[in-house]
Scaffold this motif. Sequence first.
Motif, short mmCIF file in Angstrom:
data_model
loop_
_atom_site.label_atom_id
_atom_site.label_comp_id
_atom_site.label_asym_id
_atom_site.label_seq_id
_atom_site.Cartn_x
_atom_site.Cartn_y
_atom_site.Cartn_z
N THR A 10 35.39 92.16 -9.31
CA THR A 10 35.64 92.60 -7.94
C THR A 10 34.57 93.61 -7.53
O THR A 10 34.23 94.52 -8.28
N ALA A 11 34.05 93.42 -6.32
CA ALA A 11 33.09 94.36 -5.75
C ALA A 11 33.53 94.73 -4.34
O ALA A 11 34.10 93.91 -3.61
N GLN A 22 36.58 93.02 -0.12
CA GLN A 22 36.60 92.86 -1.57
C GLN A 22 36.19 91.44 -1.89
O GLN A 22 36.80 90.48 -1.41
N VAL A 67 27.02 96.49 -1.50
CA VAL A 67 28.02 97.18 -2.31
C VAL A 67 27.74 98.68 -2.20
O VAL A 67 26.62 99.14 -2.46
N ARG A 137 32.06 98.52 -8.02
CA ARG A 137 32.30 97.21 -8.63
C ARG A 137 32.75 97.45 -10.07
O ARG A 137 32.71 98.57 -10.57
#
Length: 391
Positions: A10-11, A22, A67, A137
């Motif tokens: 997941t980031a 997400q 991110v 992340r």
Amino acid sequence: MSLEGKTKQTAVVCHGAVDLRQEQRDIPQPGSGEVQIQVAVTGLCGSDLHYYLHGANGAFKIREPLVLGHESCGLITALGPDVNPAFHLSVGDRVAMEVGVYCKACKYCRRGRYNLCKNMRFASSAKTFPHLDGTLREVMTWPAELVYKLPPGLDLALAALAEPLSVVLHAYRRAALQPGSRILVIGAGAVGLLTCALARASGCTSVVAIDIEQGKLDFASGQQWTTGTFCLPRGPRVSGLDALELAGGHWEALKSSEAVQSVEGLDDGFDAVFECTGVESCMQLAPMAAAIGTKVLYVGMGTKVLSLPTGPSILSEVDLIGVFRYCNTYPDALALLASGKLGDVSKMASHYYSLEDAEVAFEDLKRGKDKNGKTVIKPMVGNLELAKLHK
């Protein structure tokens, strides 16, 4: 906690203003000279909040999904080929990551001022393109030379504070202050608070902090990081001459406050002013509050174009010093955090959130308070179980 068999992670990805998603991304494998890190927590800061709210931080605009996050720490889970043995890194090590990758070849890098490298790629910054993803992340890979083992006794989660403390160390070195100095800190966010803590630990006899949030000032006082505080009245952000007039009013109010009047001579100004907000009126206030022949350190970012009262500053030989990120600070920052000399910095990590609750963390940071009204100092987002198990 093992990554064995996992291929996705997941980031937390920013696509634009108030567009945080997400996403599932591949788990990267370390290349030559890199290590793979399972991220524990990331501390959110003002630049992260700017990207979340506006899709930009000053002049740096997001051009592709990014991110966020850059104040981070974690555990090494794999070593790539050709990692230099001199780094003494092993699987399982608790580490902090310095997230600016510089070129090593330009004149600034060769002079040791790599924070000024024009080719630097900084994680979670949109200054360069393609952007370099940040640390919100589960797993990342990073050059081993920018990964630092934690000193014994330093909690893993608190190692994330090495990044904002590095900014403070860099600013403090540029200030070149002597013990006994008297300073003003404008802005009591994480960087401002750490500036107060470092100043007191370094022998400053007067440390006055100002902010618009009384809760943050109360926190600073409670930690004994200040000798006085002053809460500025809230108001709309203004620019140009309006901001200059506002700054003048703030200085007159500050001069007459108990925080200044209780110390002989401070009404003539401070030995150094650390501006940690990036707000135009505060940046204009800074040179007004500096005594003749002293220094202003511009640490905060956020205002693209501004007017400064440089006329009086020139006549008074007040040095206006820019501070951009940091260089050659990480080992010292980690050692300081572990030493206890700064006091109980663990209380700065006021709130912890899972990756899944990252947007809640950003909203709380925006308000400055959580849903229960508690002041938000430094939100930490990430793998809370990992951080807890590896204190």
